[in-house]
Write a protein that holds these residues in place. Sequence first.
Motif: not given
Length: 400
Positions: A22, A25-26, A43-44, A47, A51, A96, A128
Motif C-alpha cells: 500500500a 501505491f499511496a 491515500y495510504y 490504498s 491492497s 478493486s 492498481f
Amino acid sequence: MRLVPRRSRYLWRLLIRPTLFAIPFALFFCFLQGSAFDKLGDYYVASLFFSFAITLAIEATSRWVVPRLVPPGHPQSVQAHPLQIASYAVAAMLGSVAAAIILNFTIAPDTFGTGRDIVMLLVFSAIFTGLFLGVIYATRMRRLFVQRIREETREEDEMRTAAEFQQALLPPRIRAGRGYAAAGASIPCRTIGGDFFEYFDLPDERVGFALGDVAGKGPSAALLAAMVQGIFTTHVEGDDGPATTLSRVNQALYRRGIEARFVTIAYMVLTPDGRLVSCSAGHNPAYLIGGDGVVRRLEKGGLMVGPFEDATYEEEVVALRSGDTLVLYSDGVTDAESPSGEQFGEERLYTVLADRGAGRTPKEILDRVLDATTSFAAGHPPADDITVLVVRYLGNPSTS
C-alpha cells in the motif's frame, strides 16, 4: 514443527505484504493527483483497502478457482498458464471494485456519486490491478529464477560428482604388464558419457582389452555403460575367447530387455607369445600398426550387443611381433566435426596413425590422435564421446 513456517507464510501474504504494498501505491496516487504530502496518509488508508481487498481476492482465486481452470500436470511453478493470469486479473479488478464500494459506504461517502467518478474508479482500479499484479509476478519470477539457479547449480554439482565416479571406474590412463604397454582415455562430449575401455588380467598371463560405445549420450548412456562394464567383468572367464565372451555379454544384456539401446564393443585377447584374438561386436575396426609402419584393419566380429538374442560372433587371429601396436577407438573420433560440418573420418585417422606411428610410444600415439581431433574440431562442440585405447606388444617376456 511445520506449523510455524506455514503460519509465518500466511502472515506475510495476508497481512505484512499488503500493508507494505500500500505504501508505493499511496505515493503513486498522491503524485498522480498532485496532492501535497499531508494527504499521503489519506491515500495510504485508501490504498490499504485496495491492497487487502485485492490480496484476499487473489488468495481466494488461487485456492478455489485456479485449480479448476489450469489443466492437470501444467508446470505452474515454471510458467503461468494464460487462464491463471486472466483469473488473477479478474480477481484483482473485482477486489478493486469491492474496495471502492467499501470506501464509498464507510470513510469516504459519496466519493463515487457521478459517472465521472465511476469512470475514474475503473481507471484507477485498472492501474492498481496492473501495478499490483506486476509486483506480484515480478516477485514470483525472481523467486522462480533464484530457485532455478539453485536447482541448476545442484544438478551441475551432481553431474560433476557423477563424472568423477565414472572416471574412477575407468582404468588408469597408462598401464604396463608382462609383454605389453598401453595407454587409454575417454572424453565425454557432455559431463558424463557412454564410452568405456577396460583391461582384463586372464589366466596363463593373457590379457584382455575392451572398448565399448553405448548408443546415446548423457546420464542414460553412462548408466548403461557402467552396467555393461560390470556384465563384462563377470563374463570374462577361463580360456574363453572374445567371441564366446561377447556372446555371453549379449545374452545377459538382451535378457534385461532395454529397448532402443545397444552397445558396440571391440574385445581382444593377447597371449604372452604374441597371439592376438580379435572380435568386434558392431564396433569400428581396430587398427594394427606393424613394427615396419604398415597399417591394417581388424574387422571380423558380428552384430552389436543387446538387441539380438541369437547374434553370433567371428574371431580373427593375428600373430604379433614385438613393436606391433593395436589402436581401438570409438566413432567419436571419426565423427568429430569441423566448424564447417566436415567429419574427421577414417582417412585422417589412418594418416595420423601411419605417420611414424610405429616409432611412437602408446601414450604419444594416444595424445596424437586426441590432439588431431581437437585441432580439426577447432572449438566446434563434440557430437559424441571420444575414446581411444592403444596397446603395444613388447615381445614374449619368457624368451627375452
